[in-house]
Design an enzyme around this catalytic site. Structure first.
Site, mmCIF file in Angstrom:
data_model
loop_
_atom_site.group_PDB
_atom_site.id
_atom_site.type_symbol
_atom_site.label_atom_id
_atom_site.label_comp_id
_atom_site.label_asym_id
_atom_site.label_seq_id
_atom_site.Cartn_x
_atom_site.Cartn_y
_atom_site.Cartn_z
ATOM 1 N N GLU A 1 0.844 -1.211 0.000
ATOM 2 C CA GLU A 1 0.000 0.000 0.000
ATOM 3 C C GLU A 1 0.866 1.243 0.000
ATOM 4 O O GLU A 1 1.828 1.337 0.772
ATOM 5 C CB GLU A 1 -0.896 -0.033 1.249
ATOM 6 C CG GLU A 1 -2.254 0.573 1.052
ATOM 7 C CD GLU A 1 -3.126 -0.227 0.080
ATOM 8 O OE1 GLU A 1 -3.195 0.149 -1.100
ATOM 9 O OE2 GLU A 1 -3.726 -1.217 0.517
ATOM 10 N N HIS A 2 0.488 2.177 -0.859
ATOM 11 C CA HIS A 2 1.226 3.435 -1.035
ATOM 12 C C HIS A 2 2.669 3.188 -1.490
ATOM 13 O O HIS A 2 3.572 3.943 -1.152
ATOM 14 C CB HIS A 2 1.183 4.297 0.251
ATOM 15 C CG HIS A 2 -0.174 4.883 0.492
ATOM 16 N ND1 HIS A 2 -0.606 6.021 -0.144
ATOM 17 C CD2 HIS A 2 -1.207 4.466 1.267
ATOM 18 C CE1 HIS A 2 -1.854 6.293 0.245
ATOM 19 N NE2 HIS A 2 -2.244 5.361 1.095
ATOM 20 N N ASP B 1 2.991 2.214 -4.956
ATOM 21 C CA ASP B 1 3.000 2.249 -6.441
ATOM 22 C C ASP B 1 3.564 3.551 -7.004
ATOM 23 O O ASP B 1 4.191 3.539 -8.055
ATOM 24 C CB ASP B 1 1.621 1.904 -7.041
ATOM 25 C CG ASP B 1 0.502 2.859 -6.696
ATOM 26 O OD1 ASP B 1 0.676 3.722 -5.805
ATOM 27 O OD2 ASP B 1 -0.576 2.746 -7.327
ATOM 28 N N SER C 1 -26.496 6.162 -15.711
ATOM 29 C CA SER C 1 -25.861 5.242 -14.769
ATOM 30 C C SER C 1 -26.887 4.701 -13.790
ATOM 31 O O SER C 1 -27.780 5.441 -13.352
ATOM 32 C CB SER C 1 -24.749 5.983 -14.020
ATOM 33 O OG SER C 1 -24.615 5.481 -12.718
ATOM 34 N N GLY D 1 -13.488 2.177 -1.234
ATOM 35 C CA GLY D 1 -12.076 2.072 -1.626
ATOM 36 C C GLY D 1 -11.749 0.862 -2.472
ATOM 37 O O GLY D 1 -10.657 0.314 -2.371
ATOM 38 N N SER E 1 -11.941 1.096 -5.786
ATOM 39 C CA SER E 1 -11.549 1.725 -7.041
ATOM 40 C C SER E 1 -12.569 1.661 -8.169
ATOM 41 O O SER E 1 -12.340 1.081 -9.230
ATOM 42 C CB SER E 1 -10.207 1.192 -7.542
ATOM 43 O OG SER E 1 -9.665 2.179 -8.391
ATOM 44 N N SER E 2 -13.711 2.320 -7.933
ATOM 45 C CA SER E 2 -14.682 2.445 -9.011
ATOM 46 C C SER E 2 -14.107 3.314 -10.126
ATOM 47 O O SER E 2 -14.482 3.157 -11.290
ATOM 48 C CB SER E 2 -15.997 3.022 -8.498
ATOM 49 O OG SER E 2 -15.741 4.154 -7.726
ATOM 50 N N GLU F 1 -6.696 9.772 -15.457
ATOM 51 C CA GLU F 1 -6.934 10.186 -14.067
ATOM 52 C C GLU F 1 -5.973 11.300 -13.637
ATOM 53 O O GLU F 1 -6.377 12.255 -12.982
ATOM 54 C CB GLU F 1 -6.823 8.968 -13.147
ATOM 55 C CG GLU F 1 -7.402 9.239 -11.792
ATOM 56 C CD GLU F 1 -8.118 8.054 -11.179
ATOM 57 O OE1 GLU F 1 -8.531 7.129 -11.912
ATOM 58 O OE2 GLU F 1 -8.271 8.064 -9.950
ATOM 59 N N ASP G 1 -4.372 0.499 -9.370
ATOM 60 C CA ASP G 1 -5.796 0.195 -9.540
ATOM 61 C C ASP G 1 -6.118 -0.166 -10.984
ATOM 62 O O ASP G 1 -6.849 -1.119 -11.258
ATOM 63 C CB ASP G 1 -6.654 1.391 -9.097
ATOM 64 C CG ASP G 1 -6.373 1.794 -7.665
ATOM 65 O OD1 ASP G 1 -5.732 1.007 -6.938
ATOM 66 O OD2 ASP G 1 -6.782 2.895 -7.267
#
Ligand code: GLA
Length: 379
Positions: free
Chosen positions: A33-34, A36, A66, A122, A124-125, A158, A170
């Protein structure tokens, strides 16, 4: 079932049959985690919750409906530029913009989006919507692209169009996932390999129901602290530092920056070690590394919150637990747990009771299967 619902939504809203349908999964991160955006290692998996997009090429602007967010303001896929779109339309519009840089203008679409992703937990949509739209344009336009290339365009969308400074984890998980496997990714080279997750274990999402907050500003602050640490230590990225280099530089680093770097360096060790213990099914190893990751994210990286800590602490002492930790960026959202398959209902009951006792809040425990990555579906 969800694909049918997406098709139904399309037909009902636009009165026409779509020409293509795609699916992209959300992700759960087992460990790493954290790391990447520091060129390090991650080990996410694509899950069975995700997003379906149906589409048909049309004249005029891109129109969307949607299942969770209703309609959005139309945008021109062929010519959109950063700043044009708002709300959730930024993701499809940003994908059209990113794809254009490689394949020329994308045609306008009418599309329906159907989601089964739990909101604000969390998983990651955002990566799922990017990958699903990338796939649906691929189906309709017919260009060739590898999952890794699609992930990179999702990150470009993004970072530069939506203007969220995320890493690549993600999008890689959503694009490259494989059923029953976690994806061990070297985020510097983007090489990856699949690591089988024992079929004795259920992968669970333990939703705190505390929506993620302050993520963007705190995330950017962590990123810049990592860059500061790397530059003081004379390395390009924290991926290149080890604990002895960190100790040698301790007096030159601000105390907070030191702890941020310590998290990233030790998390990279833990992630590489996790690949080994997962393969040998070393349960002690799995438990210790996942707990070590959570502790480090709480104490050194400071991205946990009381609700995530309460959920993880409750999971660690619940029957059938194999390992548990917070997953994703932090500041709310969910924990991930590996749980013996035969103990899922008892684990869920005890864990959520413990969570409610500590926080007064009602969490949720969901079993997720690990699925293949983004794809075009036949219908
Ligand atoms: C978010 C980002 C990812 C990654 C995680 C933390 O999910 O989108 O790139 O940095 O946070 O590991």
């Amino acid at each position: 079932m969800s694909a049918e619902l997406a098709l139904e939504l399309h037909q009902k809203y636009f009165g026409m049959k779509p020409k293509a349908i795609s699916f992209a999964p959300g992700r759960i991160n087992l460990i790493g985690e954290h790391t990447d955006y520091n060129g390090g290692f991650v080990m996410p998996a694509a899950i069975n919750k995700g997003l379906w997009v149906t589409a048909r090429v049309i004249d005029g602007e891109t129109r969307m409906i949607s299942s969770v967010a209703g309609t959005s303001k139309p945008f021109c896929a062929e010519s959109t530029e950063p700043g044009d779109a708002s709300g959730w339309a930024k993701y499809p519009a940003g994908m059209a913009w990113a794809l254009r840089s490689q394949f020329g203008p994308m045609p306008n679409l009418e599309c329906a989006v159907f989601s089964t992703l739990p909101s604000s937990s969390g998983v990651s949509s955002s990566a799922a919507i990017e990958m699903a739209f990338g796939m649906v344009w691929k189906a309709l336009v017919g260009f060739q692209i590898t999952p890794t290339e699609l992930a990179l365009l999702g990150q470009k969308c993004e970072n530069q169009y939506v203007v969220v400074n995320c890493g690549i984890m993600d999008q890689m998980a959503s694009a490259c996932g494989r059923a029953n496997h976690a994806v061990f990714i070297d985020t510097r080279s983007l090489d990856f390999e699949y690591a089988s997750v024992s079929d004795q274990y259920a992968v669970m999402l333990l939703d705190t129901k505390k929506p993620r907050a302050l993520t963007s500003s705190a995330y950017n602050e962590r990123r810049s602290q990592c860059e500061t640490a790397a530059s003081i230590m004379g390395v390009e990225l924290l991926r290149d530092a080890d604990l002895s280099l960190l100790q040698a530089n301790k007096s030159r680093l601000d105390e907070v920056v030191y702890r941020r770097a310590k998290h990233v360096i030790t998390e990279n060790y833990r992630c590489q070690e996790f690949r080994v213990v997962l393969r040998s099914d070393d349960r002690n190893g799995i438990f210790t590394l996942m707990k070590g990751s959570h502790d480090s994210l709480r104490d050194d990286y400071e991205v946990s919150c009381p609700e995530l800590d309460a959920m993880a602490e409750s999971a660690w002492v619940s029957p059938g637990v194999v390992g548990a930790r917070m997953t994703g960026a932090g500041f709310g959202g969910a924990c991930v747990a590996l749980v013996e398959k035969g103990s899922v209902s008892e684990f869920s009951k005890v864990c959520l009771e413990g969570y409610a006792e500590k926080t007064g809040m009602t969490g949720d425990a969901l079993v997720c299967s690990i699925e293949n990555g983004a794809r075009i579906l036949n219908f």
